[in-house]
Design a protein around this motif. Structure first.
Motif, PDB file in Angstrom:
ATOM      1  N   TYR A  62       0.263   8.317   6.991  1.00 44.71           N
ATOM      2  CA  TYR A  62       0.101   7.350   5.907  1.00 44.71           C
ATOM      3  C   TYR A  62       0.475   5.921   6.306  1.00 44.71           C
ATOM      4  O   TYR A  62      -0.252   4.981   5.952  1.00 44.71           O
ATOM      5  N   PRO A  63       1.574   5.672   7.022  1.00 45.83           N
ATOM      6  CA  PRO A  63       1.858   4.283   7.422  1.00 45.83           C
ATOM      7  C   PRO A  63       0.769   3.688   8.303  1.00 45.83           C
ATOM      8  O   PRO A  63       0.443   2.504   8.177  1.00 45.83           O
ATOM      9  N   PHE A  64       0.183   4.494   9.173  1.00 43.80           N
ATOM     10  CA  PHE A  64      -0.862   3.996  10.062  1.00 43.80           C
ATOM     11  C   PHE A  64      -2.179   3.793   9.313  1.00 43.80           C
ATOM     12  O   PHE A  64      -2.910   2.840   9.584  1.00 43.80           O
ATOM     13  N   MET A  65      -2.464   4.671   8.372  1.00 44.42           N
ATOM     14  CA  MET A  65      -3.638   4.460   7.523  1.00 44.42           C
ATOM     15  C   MET A  65      -3.468   3.202   6.677  1.00 44.42           C
ATOM     16  O   MET A  65      -4.448   2.485   6.412  1.00 44.42           O
ATOM     17  N   LEU A  76       0.826  -1.205   0.000  1.00 49.97           N
ATOM     18  CA  LEU A  76       0.000   0.000   0.000  1.00 49.97           C
ATOM     19  C   LEU A  76       0.861   1.256   0.000  1.00 49.97           C
ATOM     20  O   LEU A  76       0.644   2.178  -0.794  1.00 49.97           O
ATOM     21  N   LEU A  77       1.844   1.297   0.889  1.00 46.52           N
ATOM     22  CA  LEU A  77       2.713   2.464   0.956  1.00 46.52           C
ATOM     23  C   LEU A  77       3.560   2.603  -0.307  1.00 46.52           C
ATOM     24  O   LEU A  77       3.812   3.711  -0.781  1.00 46.52           O
ATOM     25  N   LEU A  78       3.993   1.475  -0.850  1.00 45.22           N
ATOM     26  CA  LEU A  78       4.825   1.502  -2.050  1.00 45.22           C
ATOM     27  C   LEU A  78       4.092   2.119  -3.227  1.00 45.22           C
ATOM     28  O   LEU A  78       4.687   2.823  -4.049  1.00 45.22           O
ATOM     29  N   THR A  79       2.790   1.890  -3.314  1.00 48.42           N
ATOM     30  CA  THR A  79       2.024   2.297  -4.495  1.00 48.42           C
ATOM     31  C   THR A  79       1.150   3.513  -4.261  1.00 48.42           C
ATOM     32  O   THR A  79       0.493   3.963  -5.197  1.00 48.42           O
TER      33      THR A  79
END
Length: 333
Positions: free
Chosen positions: A233-236, A9-12
């Motif tokens: 963002y990491p927590f989302m 998710l974070l990567l994209t």
């Protein structure tokens, strides 16, 4: 499984990818803040014994990188978490106040040394860039945006996943969902909501507190930018990963083809990034950031084309991985 999906998710996600390519100080500060939050959570799990020196050092690095929010956010979020979990206000305030002061010592030393060299003009500039920016009293317009701007940046910042989440809404059973739990009175229903919040798992409660606290904090000042919200963002991503896992367990028509939808969304997003990269302004700007010499256009051209191929490989690998991983999880049923 959750960790793998969260990483993808974070990567994209568009905002994280864009900020990483720009390679500004924001990404460095976000790393310090997020790691500090995780370390303070582990410190709380161990009974708040001793001083979390690693978290203190990282918070100090965060403040030296781009201001005091590097210390404010970790202390604020873990403090709210501890209060909701039932820890006394006195113990919470005193322990976190001490940790915050320790993390601000390097910033204080740097500030004093810079003041000796820069004098009153430096003092005025620092106050304007920090307190002045927060209360909206800067001498020049600085990213002034309305309240709804933060909500909009979250929506497009999670592209292409916002498209996937939107598609998944059609498979939910809305008639079985209620805003408030059942109860005899409105007060009783609100009390049940509070009890449900406190009864969540510690990590789940902490994630929600970090997201809401930082988001609300940045809704207060007039100065708003999309990169300010990067720490959440990491927590989302963890919450979105858990949501997708729940969809996979329940099954449904929308979940069965979610990998196909994701690949389509990634392709559309990649085309947008490709067009921005090859434009005269953005492409040359990115190319100059990836080159060591700003004077030669050949380096800028080379940089923007290298960036394009990295983006193409990034989205292709991530899209294929998400498609196979999610479909494999569905087929295991």
């Amino acid at each position: 499984k959750t960790a793998v999906i969260t990483s993808l998710l974070l990567l994209t996600s568009f905002e994280v990818h864009r900020a990483a390519v720009a390679c500004r100080l924001d990404m460095l500060q976000v790393s310090f803040i997020v790691i500090s939050l995780c370390l303070l959570f582990r410190w709380d799990e161990k009974g708040c014994k001793g001083i979390p020196w690693t978290a203190v050092v990282l918070m100090a690095c965060g403040t030296l990188t781009k201001g005091p929010v590097g210390s404010i956010f970790p202390c604020m979020c873990i403090g709210i978490y501890q209060l909701i979990r039932g820890r006394s206000f006195g113990k919470t305030f005193l322990s976190l106040f001490g940790i915050g002061l320790l993390s601000l010592i390097p910033l204080g030393i740097w500030f004093y040394a810079a003041w000796l060299q820069g004098g009153q003009p430096f003092m005025d500039l620092m106050l304007e860039e920090n307190t002045g920016r927060f209360v909206g009293k800067m001498s020049y317009p600085s990213h002034h945006n309305p309240l709804w701007y933060n909500f909009l940046t979250i929506i497009w910042g999670w592209t292409p996943w916002t498209l996937v989440l939107l598609i998944s809404l059609f498979g939910l059973k809305w008639n079985e969902m209620h805003l408030l739990p059942a109860g005899n009175s409105f007060t009783g229903r609100i009390r049940k909501v509070w009890d449900n919040i406190r009864s969540q798992s510690p990590i789940q409660l902490f994630i929600w507190i970090v997201i809401i606290a930082i988001f609300v904090f940045y809704c207060i000042p007039k100065s708003k930018r999309s990169v300010y919200l990067l720490p959440i963002y990491p927590f989302m991503a963890v919450l979105i990963a858990q949501y997708l896992e729940a969809l996979m367990q329940k099954g449904g028509e929308s979940v069965q083809n979610i990998g196909l939808y994701l690949c389509l969304a990634l392709f559309v997003t990649h085309r947008g990034v490709f067009c921005c990269t090859l434009s005269d302004d953005t492409g040359q700007h990115m190319g100059q950031r990836t080159s060591c010499c700003r004077k030669h256009s050949v380096y800028a051209s080379f940089g923007k084309h290298v960036l394009f191929y990295f983006q193409m490989a990034d989205y292709s690998i991530a899209g294929s991985g998400c498609h196979l991983y999610i479909k494999a999880g569905y087929q295991k049923k």
